[in-house]
Scaffold this motif. Structure first.
Motif, PDB file in Angstrom:
ATOM      1  N   SER A 321      -9.125 -34.544   4.691  1.00 60.74           N
ATOM      2  CA  SER A 321     -10.067 -35.220   5.591  1.00 60.74           C
ATOM      3  C   SER A 321      -9.928 -36.728   5.488  1.00 60.74           C
ATOM      4  O   SER A 321      -9.876 -37.302   4.388  1.00 60.74           O
ATOM      5  CB  SER A 321     -11.498 -34.806   5.230  1.00 60.74           C
ATOM      6  OG  SER A 321     -12.430 -35.500   6.031  1.00 60.74           O
ATOM      7  N   GLY A 322      -9.829 -37.366   6.653  1.00 58.75           N
ATOM      8  CA  GLY A 322      -9.695 -38.815   6.700  1.00 58.75           C
ATOM      9  C   GLY A 322      -8.273 -39.314   6.674  1.00 58.75           C
ATOM     10  O   GLY A 322      -8.035 -40.508   6.911  1.00 58.75           O
ATOM     11  N   ARG A 323      -7.309 -38.440   6.391  1.00 60.30           N
ATOM     12  CA  ARG A 323      -5.905 -38.833   6.379  1.00 60.30           C
ATOM     13  C   ARG A 323      -5.355 -38.863   7.801  1.00 60.30           C
ATOM     14  O   ARG A 323      -5.747 -38.078   8.664  1.00 60.30           O
ATOM     15  CB  ARG A 323      -5.075 -37.852   5.543  1.00 60.30           C
ATOM     16  CG  ARG A 323      -5.298 -37.927   4.055  1.00 60.30           C
ATOM     17  CD  ARG A 323      -4.736 -39.197   3.439  1.00 60.30           C
ATOM     18  NE  ARG A 323      -3.311 -39.349   3.716  1.00 60.30           N
ATOM     19  CZ  ARG A 323      -2.344 -38.829   2.972  1.00 60.30           C
ATOM     20  NH1 ARG A 323      -2.633 -38.126   1.900  1.00 60.30           N
ATOM     21  NH2 ARG A 323      -1.083 -39.032   3.287  1.00 60.30           N
ATOM     22  N   SER A 324      -4.433 -39.770   8.032  1.00 63.55           N
ATOM     23  CA  SER A 324      -3.761 -39.853   9.326  1.00 63.55           C
ATOM     24  C   SER A 324      -2.292 -39.495   9.167  1.00 63.55           C
ATOM     25  O   SER A 324      -1.764 -39.432   8.045  1.00 63.55           O
ATOM     26  CB  SER A 324      -3.879 -41.258   9.911  1.00 63.55           C
ATOM     27  OG  SER A 324      -3.267 -42.208   9.038  1.00 63.55           O
ATOM     28  N   ILE A 325      -1.631 -39.233  10.282  1.00 67.78           N
ATOM     29  CA  ILE A 325      -0.174 -39.099  10.295  1.00 67.78           C
ATOM     30  C   ILE A 325       0.388 -40.513  10.311  1.00 67.78           C
ATOM     31  O   ILE A 325       0.148 -41.281  11.246  1.00 67.78           O
ATOM     32  CB  ILE A 325       0.297 -38.315  11.530  1.00 67.78           C
ATOM     33  CG1 ILE A 325      -0.157 -36.856  11.438  1.00 67.78           C
ATOM     34  CG2 ILE A 325       1.812 -38.384  11.661  1.00 67.78           C
ATOM     35  CD1 ILE A 325       0.139 -36.035  12.686  1.00 67.78           C
ATOM     36  N   ASP A 326       1.133 -40.867   9.273  1.00 68.85           N
ATOM     37  CA  ASP A 326       1.574 -42.250   9.111  1.00 68.85           C
ATOM     38  C   ASP A 326       3.039 -42.474   9.451  1.00 68.85           C
ATOM     39  O   ASP A 326       3.528 -43.606   9.369  1.00 68.85           O
ATOM     40  CB  ASP A 326       1.291 -42.714   7.680  1.00 68.85           C
ATOM     41  CG  ASP A 326      -0.203 -42.754   7.379  1.00 68.85           C
ATOM     42  OD1 ASP A 326      -0.983 -42.984   8.326  1.00 68.85           O
ATOM     43  OD2 ASP A 326      -0.587 -42.547   6.223  1.00 68.85           O
ATOM     44  N   VAL A 327       3.762 -41.413   9.816  1.00 69.88           N
ATOM     45  CA  VAL A 327       5.142 -41.578  10.279  1.00 69.88           C
ATOM     46  C   VAL A 327       5.123 -41.798  11.793  1.00 69.88           C
ATOM     47  O   VAL A 327       4.127 -41.513  12.464  1.00 69.88           O
ATOM     48  CB  VAL A 327       5.998 -40.344   9.919  1.00 69.88           C
ATOM     49  CG1 VAL A 327       6.050 -40.147   8.408  1.00 69.88           C
ATOM     50  CG2 VAL A 327       5.484 -39.086  10.623  1.00 69.88           C
ATOM     51  N   PHE A 347      -7.287 -35.798  22.746  1.00 71.12           N
ATOM     52  CA  PHE A 347      -6.216 -36.666  23.245  1.00 71.12           C
ATOM     53  C   PHE A 347      -6.480 -38.118  22.857  1.00 71.12           C
ATOM     54  O   PHE A 347      -5.579 -38.844  22.428  1.00 71.12           O
ATOM     55  CB  PHE A 347      -6.101 -36.505  24.759  1.00 71.12           C
ATOM     56  CG  PHE A 347      -4.908 -37.176  25.389  1.00 71.12           C
ATOM     57  CD1 PHE A 347      -3.637 -37.012  24.881  1.00 71.12           C
ATOM     58  CD2 PHE A 347      -5.066 -37.975  26.518  1.00 71.12           C
ATOM     59  CE1 PHE A 347      -2.531 -37.629  25.465  1.00 71.12           C
ATOM     60  CE2 PHE A 347      -3.982 -38.589  27.116  1.00 71.12           C
ATOM     61  CZ  PHE A 347      -2.702 -38.417  26.578  1.00 71.12           C
ATOM     62  N   ASP A 348      -7.746 -38.532  22.962  1.00 70.72           N
ATOM     63  CA  ASP A 348      -8.114 -39.899  22.585  1.00 70.72           C
ATOM     64  C   ASP A 348      -8.085 -40.089  21.074  1.00 70.72           C
ATOM     65  O   ASP A 348      -7.609 -41.123  20.577  1.00 70.72           O
ATOM     66  CB  ASP A 348      -9.495 -40.249  23.132  1.00 70.72           C
ATOM     67  CG  ASP A 348      -9.515 -40.384  24.644  1.00 70.72           C
ATOM     68  OD1 ASP A 348      -8.459 -40.722  25.219  1.00 70.72           O
ATOM     69  OD2 ASP A 348     -10.565 -40.135  25.255  1.00 70.72           O
ATOM     70  N   LYS A 349      -8.592 -39.112  20.327  1.00 73.26           N
ATOM     71  CA  LYS A 349      -8.612 -39.233  18.862  1.00 73.26           C
ATOM     72  C   LYS A 349      -7.191 -39.354  18.310  1.00 73.26           C
ATOM     73  O   LYS A 349      -6.956 -40.103  17.358  1.00 73.26           O
ATOM     74  CB  LYS A 349      -9.316 -38.033  18.239  1.00 73.26           C
ATOM     75  CG  LYS A 349     -10.807 -37.981  18.485  1.00 73.26           C
ATOM     76  CD  LYS A 349     -11.407 -36.698  17.919  1.00 73.26           C
ATOM     77  CE  LYS A 349     -12.888 -36.590  18.224  1.00 73.26           C
ATOM     78  NZ  LYS A 349     -13.444 -35.289  17.746  1.00 73.26           N
ATOM     79  N   MET A 350      -6.273 -38.604  18.890  1.00 72.63           N
ATOM     80  CA  MET A 350      -4.882 -38.671  18.455  1.00 72.63           C
ATOM     81  C   MET A 350      -4.357 -40.093  18.575  1.00 72.63           C
ATOM     82  O   MET A 350      -3.700 -40.619  17.658  1.00 72.63           O
ATOM     83  CB  MET A 350      -4.026 -37.718  19.292  1.00 72.63           C
ATOM     84  CG  MET A 350      -2.537 -37.774  18.993  1.00 72.63           C
ATOM     85  SD  MET A 350      -1.580 -36.660  20.054  1.00 72.63           S
ATOM     86  CE  MET A 350      -1.831 -37.456  21.663  1.00 72.63           C
ATOM     87  N   GLN A 351      -4.666 -40.751  19.682  1.00 72.30           N
ATOM     88  CA  GLN A 351      -4.142 -42.089  19.937  1.00 72.30           C
ATOM     89  C   GLN A 351      -4.907 -43.178  19.184  1.00 72.30           C
ATOM     90  O   GLN A 351      -4.331 -44.201  18.815  1.00 72.30           O
ATOM     91  CB  GLN A 351      -4.194 -42.373  21.441  1.00 72.30           C
ATOM     92  CG  GLN A 351      -3.330 -41.427  22.266  1.00 72.30           C
ATOM     93  CD  GLN A 351      -3.509 -41.646  23.761  1.00 72.30           C
ATOM     94  OE1 GLN A 351      -2.997 -42.600  24.326  1.00 72.30           O
ATOM     95  NE2 GLN A 351      -4.235 -40.746  24.406  1.00 72.30           N
ATOM     96  N   ARG A 352      -6.197 -42.935  18.944  1.00 74.31           N
ATOM     97  CA  ARG A 352      -7.020 -43.963  18.300  1.00 74.31           C
ATOM     98  C   ARG A 352      -6.860 -44.009  16.785  1.00 74.31           C
ATOM     99  O   ARG A 352      -7.155 -45.036  16.173  1.00 74.31           O
ATOM    100  CB  ARG A 352      -8.502 -43.743  18.636  1.00 74.31           C
ATOM    101  CG  ARG A 352      -8.880 -44.070  20.062  1.00 74.31           C
ATOM    102  CD  ARG A 352     -10.384 -44.326  20.167  1.00 74.31           C
ATOM    103  NE  ARG A 352     -11.168 -43.288  19.502  1.00 74.31           N
ATOM    104  CZ  ARG A 352     -11.669 -42.220  20.114  1.00 74.31           C
ATOM    105  NH1 ARG A 352     -11.457 -42.043  21.411  1.00 74.31           N
ATOM    106  NH2 ARG A 352     -12.381 -41.341  19.451  1.00 74.31           N
ATOM    107  N   GLY A 353      -6.434 -42.927  16.163  1.00 75.78           N
ATOM    108  CA  GLY A 353      -6.386 -42.983  14.706  1.00 75.78           C
ATOM    109  C   GLY A 353      -5.673 -41.838  14.018  1.00 75.78           C
ATOM    110  O   GLY A 353      -5.173 -42.014  12.909  1.00 75.78           O
ATOM    111  N   ALA A 354      -5.631 -40.663  14.619  1.00 74.31           N
ATOM    112  CA  ALA A 354      -5.006 -39.528  13.947  1.00 74.31           C
ATOM    113  C   ALA A 354      -3.519 -39.759  13.712  1.00 74.31           C
ATOM    114  O   ALA A 354      -2.955 -39.264  12.735  1.00 74.31           O
ATOM    115  CB  ALA A 354      -5.224 -38.242  14.746  1.00 74.31           C
ATOM    116  N   CYS A 355      -2.892 -40.503  14.629  1.00 71.55           N
ATOM    117  CA  CYS A 355      -1.476 -40.887  14.479  1.00 71.55           C
ATOM    118  C   CYS A 355      -1.415 -42.412  14.373  1.00 71.55           C
ATOM    119  O   CYS A 355      -1.631 -43.119  15.358  1.00 71.55           O
ATOM    120  CB  CYS A 355      -0.656 -40.396  15.670  1.00 71.55           C
ATOM    121  SG  CYS A 355      -0.541 -38.595  15.793  1.00 71.55           S
TER     122      CYS A 355
END
Length: 396
Positions: A321-327, A347-355
């Protein structure tokens, strides 16, 4: 039913493009894994791993594998656990679900690339249910999966942990919970149900495997209705995870309460003329899918949905929890694909912080859900562009 047919042959070479081969890789996390492969002639090439979704196969990547290989990559596409000619998995509805949980699917991918002699791969690419597997590969082992391309299913990040609840008046937050929304869907004037929870029922496999129209016709209608060929696919963002918003989705996502999937898509069966004109999935190629699913049934893939909807394995994923994809990451989907928006906000969460290193989101014209089959040239171009960018400016 234990699917463990050790004598199962590789896929007939006549159904594969020249330059691709079918073979098996032994002892992958308990599996005998069937893979399609391109770019295998030369040693030392960087590897790209392609992960399919439901109801698909490694064969779903046949149109993009050669362009990637011709650009200098060793391209591997496995039949994932529960699918096709990969064996060693249990299709019993009452069997152990744990092998199908997300982190074990990541273990399958990790085991495959390790068995092939790679310490890392240039990219892992996932489509549909393969997209979250690819995402978790990159999140958990960024040292191995050096970049990630997600297709059709956005990744919103790991499941959250409840936060700041140790005080008087804190609420558990049951609003918009899956159980409540399912009840609200069933109570609509036109009663509905969510397809993922239908796919988690005991009846789903038999409904599709033994449907009156037969598996081949069922798959034809299913692939058609989720493609750009079905002109009623006009996706748009949904405002919330609520019954009234989810009911805007087509019935192949939010189904009529008393219908199974085969019954749902049957009215949209394309005409014989339309089938003959379908260049992205001619009858000879669809026959590869229908033959495989006639042999295995659908339960292997449906076990993935049961893991996702049951909640039993959420706790181990909350460790991240709280980790993002950093590659480096990118997203590719069809402009006519409702999958982009089926989980409101993802779709928005992916672009805002998940990746954290999002290199682009691409919605391709003339494609629905099966984007790498409907528009393989554009998908290949975008993947190669992404691979070149990520290898150039990837963080060490």
């Amino acid at each position: 039913m234990q699917i463990n047919l050790s004598a199962l042959a590789s896929l007939d070479q006549t159904v594969l493009p020249a330059g691709m081969r079918s073979r098996f890789v032994e002892n992958i996390n308990g599996l005998r894994m069937h893979v399609l492969e391109a770019g295998f002639e030369s040693a030392g090439r960087p590897c790209v791993l392609l992960l399919h979704g439901f109801p698909e196969l490694a064969y779903s990547w046949r149109k993009v594998m050669l362009p990637l290989a011709q650009a200098g990559y060793h391209v591997i596409a496995p039949d994932q656990r529960g699918y096709g000619r990969t064996t060693g998995w249990d299709a019993d509805y009452d069997g152990d679900l744990a092998p199908f949980r997300m982190l074990n699917l990541v273990r399958d991918a990790l085991g495959l690339v390790s068995a092939l002699g790679y310490r890392s791969v240039a990219a892992v690419v996932g489509h549909d249910f393969g997209s979250p597997v690819a995402a978790w590969c990159a999140l958990v082992r960024p040292d191995v999966f050096r970049s990630v391309a997600l297709m059709s299913a956005p990744f919103a990040g790991p499941p959250p942990l409840a936060f700041d609840t140790d005080h008087e008046g804190a609420k558990a937050g049951a609003a918009n919970s899956p159980a409540l929304v399912l009840e609200e869907l069933a109570a609509l004037e036109r009663p509905r149900k969510h397809y993922q929870w239908y796919y988690s029922t005991r009846a789903a496999d038999a409904d599709m495997r033994n449907c009156p129209q037969g598996i081949h016709a069922f798959l034809r209608a299913y692939y058609h209705v989720k493609s750009a060929d079905w002109t009623l696919n006009r996706p748009c963002p949904l405002e919330s995870w609520s019954a009234t918003e989810l009911a805007k989705l087509p019935t192949y996502y939010v189904m009529d309460l008393n219908r199974g999937m085969a019954e749902t898509v049957a009215p949209e069966m394309p005409s014989a003329t339309a089938i003959a004109a379908c260049k992205w999935l001619p009858e000879s190629e669809l026959a590869v899918y229908s033959a495989e699913y006639a042999r295995t049934g659908f339960q292997g893939g449906l076990q993935w949905y049961r893991c996702a909807t049951g909640g039993r394995f959420t706790a181990e994923m909350q460790v991240f929890s709280g980790r993002s994809i950093d590659v480096p990451a990118c997203f590719i989907a069809g402009r006519s694909d409702w999958g982009v928006y089926q989980k409101p906000g993802d779709f928005d969460k992916m672009q805002r912080g998940a990746c954290a290193q999002m290199r682009g989101c691409h919605l391709i014209e003339g494609a629905g859900h099966w984007v790498q089959q409907e528009q393989p040239q554009e998908v290949s171009r975008l993947l190669l562009q992404f691979l070149q960018l990520s290898s150039r400016d990837r963080k060490p």
